[in-house]
Motif scaffolding. Structure first.
Motif, PDB file in Angstrom:
ATOM      1  N   VAL A 108       0.835  -1.209   0.000  1.00 41.98           N
ATOM      2  CA  VAL A 108       0.000   0.000   0.000  1.00 41.98           C
ATOM      3  C   VAL A 108       0.864   1.251   0.000  1.00 41.98           C
ATOM      4  CG1 VAL A 108      -1.592   1.341   1.439  1.00 41.98           C
ATOM      5  CG2 VAL A 108      -2.035  -1.056   1.004  1.00 41.98           C
ATOM      6  N   LEU A 109       1.928   1.248   0.784  1.00 38.39           N
ATOM      7  CA  LEU A 109       2.818   2.407   0.825  1.00 38.39           C
ATOM      8  C   LEU A 109       3.448   2.660  -0.539  1.00 38.39           C
ATOM      9  CD1 LEU A 109       3.984   4.500   2.794  1.00 38.39           C
ATOM     10  CD2 LEU A 109       5.891   2.949   3.142  1.00 38.39           C
ATOM     11  N   PHE A 110       3.970   1.614  -1.160  1.00 35.63           N
ATOM     12  CA  PHE A 110       4.569   1.763  -2.490  1.00 35.63           C
ATOM     13  C   PHE A 110       3.523   2.139  -3.544  1.00 35.63           C
ATOM     14  CE2 PHE A 110       8.288  -0.909  -1.103  1.00 35.63           C
ATOM     15  CZ  PHE A 110       9.248   0.061  -1.347  1.00 35.63           C
ATOM     16  N   LEU A 111       2.354   1.526  -3.486  1.00 37.53           N
ATOM     17  CA  LEU A 111       1.313   1.842  -4.468  1.00 37.53           C
ATOM     18  C   LEU A 111       0.893   3.301  -4.394  1.00 37.53           C
ATOM     19  CD1 LEU A 111      -0.886  -1.349  -4.201  1.00 37.53           C
ATOM     20  CD2 LEU A 111       0.230  -0.516  -6.266  1.00 37.53           C
ATOM     21  N   ASP A 112       0.694   3.799  -3.173  1.00 36.36           N
ATOM     22  CA  ASP A 112       0.306   5.206  -3.035  1.00 36.36           C
ATOM     23  C   ASP A 112       1.415   6.150  -3.493  1.00 36.36           C
ATOM     24  OD1 ASP A 112      -2.281   4.779  -2.174  1.00 36.36           O
ATOM     25  OD2 ASP A 112      -1.750   4.796  -0.049  1.00 36.36           O
ATOM     26  N   MET A 113       2.651   5.831  -3.155  1.00 29.95           N
ATOM     27  CA  MET A 113       3.766   6.699  -3.558  1.00 29.95           C
ATOM     28  C   MET A 113       3.974   6.678  -5.074  1.00 29.95           C
ATOM     29  SD  MET A 113       4.649   8.209  -0.948  1.00 29.95           S
ATOM     30  CE  MET A 113       3.568   7.956   0.425  1.00 29.95           C
ATOM     31  N   ILE A 114       3.881   5.512  -5.677  1.00 27.77           N
ATOM     32  CA  ILE A 114       4.040   5.428  -7.133  1.00 27.77           C
ATOM     33  C   ILE A 114       2.911   6.162  -7.832  1.00 27.77           C
ATOM     34  CG2 ILE A 114       3.975   3.818  -9.094  1.00 27.77           C
ATOM     35  CD1 ILE A 114       5.573   1.872  -7.357  1.00 27.77           C
ATOM     36  N   TYR A 115       1.687   6.033  -7.297  1.00 31.31           N
ATOM     37  CA  TYR A 115       0.572   6.755  -7.909  1.00 31.31           C
ATOM     38  C   TYR A 115       0.773   8.267  -7.801  1.00 31.31           C
ATOM     39  CZ  TYR A 115      -3.960   8.653  -8.943  1.00 31.31           C
ATOM     40  OH  TYR A 115      -4.959   9.406  -9.484  1.00 31.31           O
ATOM     41  N   LEU A 116       1.221   8.739  -6.648  1.00 33.49           N
ATOM     42  CA  LEU A 116       1.455  10.179  -6.508  1.00 33.49           C
ATOM     43  C   LEU A 116       2.567  10.654  -7.442  1.00 33.49           C
ATOM     44  CD1 LEU A 116       1.072  10.894  -2.706  1.00 33.49           C
ATOM     45  CD2 LEU A 116      -0.355  11.693  -4.575  1.00 33.49           C
ATOM     46  N   LEU A 117       3.626   9.862  -7.589  1.00 33.55           N
ATOM     47  CA  LEU A 117       4.692  10.235  -8.528  1.00 33.55           C
ATOM     48  C   LEU A 117       4.175  10.262  -9.967  1.00 33.55           C
ATOM     49  CD1 LEU A 117       7.756   8.289  -7.119  1.00 33.55           C
ATOM     50  CD2 LEU A 117       7.445  10.759  -7.220  1.00 33.55           C
ATOM     51  N   CYS A 118       3.373   9.280 -10.338  1.00 30.73           N
ATOM     52  CA  CYS A 118       2.796   9.273 -11.694  1.00 30.73           C
ATOM     53  C   CYS A 118       1.850  10.447 -11.894  1.00 30.73           C
ATOM     54  CB  CYS A 118       2.059   7.967 -11.954  1.00 30.73           C
ATOM     55  SG  CYS A 118       3.122   6.544 -12.161  1.00 30.73           S
ATOM     56  N   LEU A 119       1.074  10.779 -10.858  1.00 31.51           N
ATOM     57  CA  LEU A 119       0.139  11.898 -10.971  1.00 31.51           C
ATOM     58  C   LEU A 119       0.874  13.227 -11.074  1.00 31.51           C
ATOM     59  CD1 LEU A 119      -2.884  12.478 -10.997  1.00 31.51           C
ATOM     60  CD2 LEU A 119      -2.756  12.796  -8.536  1.00 31.51           C
ATOM     61  N   PHE A 120       1.935  13.393 -10.292  1.00 31.64           N
ATOM     62  CA  PHE A 120       2.718  14.621 -10.388  1.00 31.64           C
ATOM     63  C   PHE A 120       3.443  14.713 -11.727  1.00 31.64           C
ATOM     64  CE2 PHE A 120       2.936  14.650  -5.542  1.00 31.64           C
ATOM     65  CZ  PHE A 120       1.824  15.460  -5.457  1.00 31.64           C
ATOM     66  N   SER A 121       3.902  13.579 -12.240  1.00 24.49           N
ATOM     67  CA  SER A 121       4.524  13.580 -13.569  1.00 24.49           C
ATOM     68  C   SER A 121       3.508  13.957 -14.640  1.00 24.49           C
ATOM     69  CB  SER A 121       5.100  12.197 -13.890  1.00 24.49           C
ATOM     70  OG  SER A 121       6.049  11.835 -12.947  1.00 24.49           O
ATOM     71  N   TYR A 122       2.318  13.414 -14.529  1.00 23.99           N
ATOM     72  CA  TYR A 122       1.248  13.758 -15.468  1.00 23.99           C
ATOM     73  C   TYR A 122       0.936  15.252 -15.404  1.00 23.99           C
ATOM     74  CZ  TYR A 122      -3.416  13.910 -17.510  1.00 23.99           C
ATOM     75  OH  TYR A 122      -4.506  14.233 -18.277  1.00 23.99           O
ATOM     76  N   ASP A 123       0.839  15.784 -14.188  1.00 23.46           N
ATOM     77  CA  ASP A 123       0.560  17.216 -14.026  1.00 23.46           C
ATOM     78  C   ASP A 123       1.682  18.065 -14.604  1.00 23.46           C
ATOM     79  OD1 ASP A 123      -1.831  16.682 -12.839  1.00 23.46           O
ATOM     80  OD2 ASP A 123      -1.121  17.020 -10.784  1.00 23.46           O
ATOM     81  N   PHE A 124       2.921  17.636 -14.415  1.00 24.19           N
ATOM     82  CA  PHE A 124       4.053  18.396 -14.943  1.00 24.19           C
ATOM     83  C   PHE A 124       4.077  18.362 -16.472  1.00 24.19           C
ATOM     84  CE2 PHE A 124       8.514  18.582 -16.320  1.00 24.19           C
ATOM     85  CZ  PHE A 124       8.828  19.852 -15.867  1.00 24.19           C
TER      86      PHE A 124
END
Length: 151
Positions: A108-124
């Motif tokens: 769960v910790l890795f899934l949430d962190m990877i999702y946030l990184l992907c979301l921030f990359s998408y936003d960037f």
């Protein structure tokens, strides 16, 4: 119990799980304090892939797509993040997969962190702002971790 009672019970549980997967994301869009459960559903998806349980996979995908549509998040980004975790990181957690508590917590910790990184990359990349970091995301992470440990 006879087979008719078991069939009714399994049909009721399937209907309950499907209704939660369909209606809970709608409640999240109304009540913003409800946790997103991205990590818990991602872990459910991975468990379905590992055990070959199609019902887990269908429920997880229904919840994920419904959540992304209701919250106007990038479509299939949670699913892509979950598959990135499953392919790149999950096979190397051999020692932690033996632990009943460590496996869901780390997943769960890795899934949430990877999702946030992907979301921030998408936003960037697309110069948008999908989500704002605040205490609600931390609360959502804690509830995710508690949910997978308890269940």
């Amino acid at each position: 119990m006879n087979s008719a009672a078991l069939t009714v019970k399994s049909a009721f549980l399937w209907l309950l799980a499907l209704s939660v997967a369909c209606f809970y994301p709608m409640l999240i869009s109304i009540y913003v304090f409800l946790p997103l459960l991205i990590g818990a559903v991602g872990y459910l998806f991975i468990s379905g892939l590992e055990e070959g349980r199609v019902s887990f996979i269908v429920l997880a995908i229904a919840y994920i797509v419904n959540l992304e549509i209701n919250l106007s998040l990038p479509l299939f980004l949670i699913l892509i993040s979950t598959l990135i975790f499953y392919v790149l990181i999950y096979p190397y957690l051999k020692y932690f997969r033996k632990c009943k508590v460590c496996k869901p917590l780390l997943s769960v910790l890795f899934l949430d962190m990877i999702y946030l990184l992907c979301l921030f990359s998408y936003d960037f990349i697309f110069q948008t702002q999908s989500i704002v970091l605040d205490e609600i995301l931390l609360y959502s992470l804690i509830v995710d971790m508690l949910l997978v440990v308890i269940v």
